[in-house]
Design an enzyme around this catalytic site. Structure first.
Site, PDB file in Angstrom:
ATOM      1  N   ARG A  34       0.841  -1.206   0.000  1.00 24.43           N
ATOM      2  CA  ARG A  34       0.000   0.000   0.000  1.00 24.43           C
ATOM      3  C   ARG A  34       0.870   1.248   0.000  1.00 24.43           C
ATOM      4  O   ARG A  34       0.595   2.219  -0.719  1.00 24.43           O
ATOM      5  CB  ARG A  34      -0.948  -0.004   1.213  1.00 24.43           C
ATOM      6  CG  ARG A  34      -2.012  -1.094   1.142  1.00 24.43           C
ATOM      7  CD  ARG A  34      -3.078  -0.905   2.209  1.00 24.43           C
ATOM      8  NE  ARG A  34      -2.580  -1.037   3.563  1.00 24.43           N
ATOM      9  CZ  ARG A  34      -2.489  -2.172   4.236  1.00 24.43           C
ATOM     10  NH1 ARG A  34      -2.862  -3.316   3.658  1.00 24.43           N
ATOM     11  NH2 ARG A  34      -2.054  -2.196   5.486  1.00 24.43           N
ATOM     12  N   LYS A 125     -12.418  15.167   4.554  1.00 29.59           N
ATOM     13  CA  LYS A 125     -13.549  14.691   3.754  1.00 29.59           C
ATOM     14  C   LYS A 125     -14.451  13.803   4.581  1.00 29.59           C
ATOM     15  O   LYS A 125     -13.982  12.999   5.387  1.00 29.59           O
ATOM     16  CB  LYS A 125     -13.059  13.914   2.535  1.00 29.59           C
ATOM     17  CG  LYS A 125     -14.153  13.599   1.524  1.00 29.59           C
ATOM     18  CD  LYS A 125     -13.814  12.402   0.661  1.00 29.59           C
ATOM     19  CE  LYS A 125     -14.118  11.078   1.363  1.00 29.59           C
ATOM     20  NZ  LYS A 125     -14.095   9.913   0.459  1.00 29.59           N
ATOM     21  N   GLU A 166     -19.401  15.813   1.196  1.00 29.82           N
ATOM     22  CA  GLU A 166     -19.667  14.849   0.128  1.00 29.82           C
ATOM     23  C   GLU A 166     -20.983  14.100   0.351  1.00 29.82           C
ATOM     24  O   GLU A 166     -20.997  13.069   1.012  1.00 29.82           O
ATOM     25  CB  GLU A 166     -18.520  13.838  -0.010  1.00 29.82           C
ATOM     26  CG  GLU A 166     -18.735  12.835  -1.133  1.00 29.82           C
ATOM     27  CD  GLU A 166     -17.589  11.846  -1.296  1.00 29.82           C
ATOM     28  OE1 GLU A 166     -17.710  10.946  -2.143  1.00 29.82           O
ATOM     29  OE2 GLU A 166     -16.582  11.969  -0.584  1.00 29.82           O
ATOM     30  N   LYS A 208     -18.485  18.154  -2.728  1.00 29.19           N
ATOM     31  CA  LYS A 208     -18.110  17.017  -3.572  1.00 29.19           C
ATOM     32  C   LYS A 208     -19.371  16.201  -3.872  1.00 29.19           C
ATOM     33  O   LYS A 208     -19.691  15.262  -3.168  1.00 29.19           O
ATOM     34  CB  LYS A 208     -17.045  16.147  -2.889  1.00 29.19           C
ATOM     35  CG  LYS A 208     -16.568  14.977  -3.761  1.00 29.19           C
ATOM     36  CD  LYS A 208     -15.408  14.223  -3.139  1.00 29.19           C
ATOM     37  CE  LYS A 208     -14.988  13.040  -4.003  1.00 29.19           C
ATOM     38  NZ  LYS A 208     -13.812  12.310  -3.468  1.00 29.19           N
TER      39      LYS A 208
END
Length: 329
Positions: A34, A125, A166, A208
């Protein structure tokens, strides 16, 4: 974050999501893999410096260091890009609303935001998930998610972190484009009402949203221009001009469709906000496949990432054309 054609790379996949992405390319989802994959993206000089304005990170990633010991956050900063952080704990089944979800993660968020700020994050976010189906979304689920988004945004602004708000209306299902429009309009109006009640400074946030597209199982096909017209119309009906930037999610769209839809919106013109992209899969599917977990494929992975980032940069300027996709990455 949203100006000048640059967009936001959503590299905030949870452990379970990145595992699915890696499974698809035959790569084991280990800590090192990752790290190596994301380091490859963040060291893509052309993409990061010319086309990407910010990167949304996962909790693990914001703490990781590259192979040479450089914090990944510093790689982003050196590319003149802004580090950000996903702070929600994911969507969970909502009591009293069968088939719907509520995004969790508000408990202790104030303290986590302070820690993330110290780690270098300057924006955050939070994703709310709204599904379309028989009898849903319900007002019960919608208002709960809108209130959570507003509480999250208020905590972010108190911590001097820009909130990306979002509210995603999923494109699963067989609904047509008009049903997506109606639900998205309802969602956005409720979200901005709750942002008003929470005293959010609209000038200090980024929206978003999803684009107005039919469900993936819908038999009705639509053009880029139809999607653009309906998306711009719903935004003008619901989003105050005080919001400086709107960075679209790609959802389940193909790479090229997500790019083409954004380009068609910009070409409409006379827009009160900066429109750009905040894509995850639509920016990363190609580089993941090109990389395939092999160090010798770093160059190919970076080239694929740069190509997709450039296509979306051109779209955010209204300068994209379909024949650009035929050029080698």
């Amino acid at each position: 974050m949203c100006a000048g054609g640059k967009g936001i790379l959503a590299a905030d996949e949870s452990s379970s999501t990145i595992k699915k992405r890696f499974d698809a390319i035959g790569v084991e989802s280990t800590f090192d893999n990752r790290r190596d994959y994301r380091e490859m993206l963040f060291r893509s000089d052309e993409a990061m410096t010319k086309y990407i304005s910010g990167v949304i990170l996962f909790d693990e990633t914001i703490r990781q260091k590259a192979k040479d010991g450089t914090p990944l956050v510093e790689l982003i900063q050196k590319a003149d890009s802004i580090p950000g952080i996903k702070v929600d704990a994911g969507a969970k089944p909502q009591p009293g609303a069968p088939g719907e979800t509520i995004t969790e993660g508000l408990d202790g968020l104030g303290g986590r935001l302070k820690e993330y700020y110290d780690l270098g994050a300057r924006f955050a976010k939070w994703r709310a998930v709204i599904d379309i189906g028989a009898g849903i979304p319900s007002y019960t689920s919608l208002i709960a998610n809108a209130q959570a988004l507003a509480r999250y945004a208020a905590l972010c602004q108190e911590a001097n972190i820009v909130p990306i708000v979002e509210p995603e209306v999923l494109m699963d299902g067989d609904h047509d484009i008009d049903r997506c429009y109606d639900v998205t309009e309802w969602v956005l109006k409720e979200v901005f009402q709750q942002l008003f009640y929470a005293r959010i400074r609209l000038e200090g946030m980024v929206l978003k949203p999803n684009m107005i597209v039919p469900g993936m199982k819908s038999p009705k096909q639509v053009s880029y221009e139809q999607v653009a017209e309906k998306t711009v119309r719903v935004l003008k009906n619901c989003v105050p001009s005080a919001v400086p930037g709107i960075a679209f999610l790609s959802g389940g769209q193909s790479d090229e469709a997500a790019t083409g839809h954004l380009d068609a919106m910009i070409k409409i013109g006379n827009l009160p906000w900066n429109l750009t992209f905040s894509y995850g899969r639509a920016l990363q599917a190609a580089p993941q496949k090109a990389w395939s977990g092999k160090p010798e494929n770093w160059g190919a992975g970076q080239a694929a990432f740069t190509h997709r980032a450039k296509m979306n940069y051109l779209a955010a300027l209204g300068k994209w054309a379909a024949d650009e996709e035929k050029k080698a990455a």
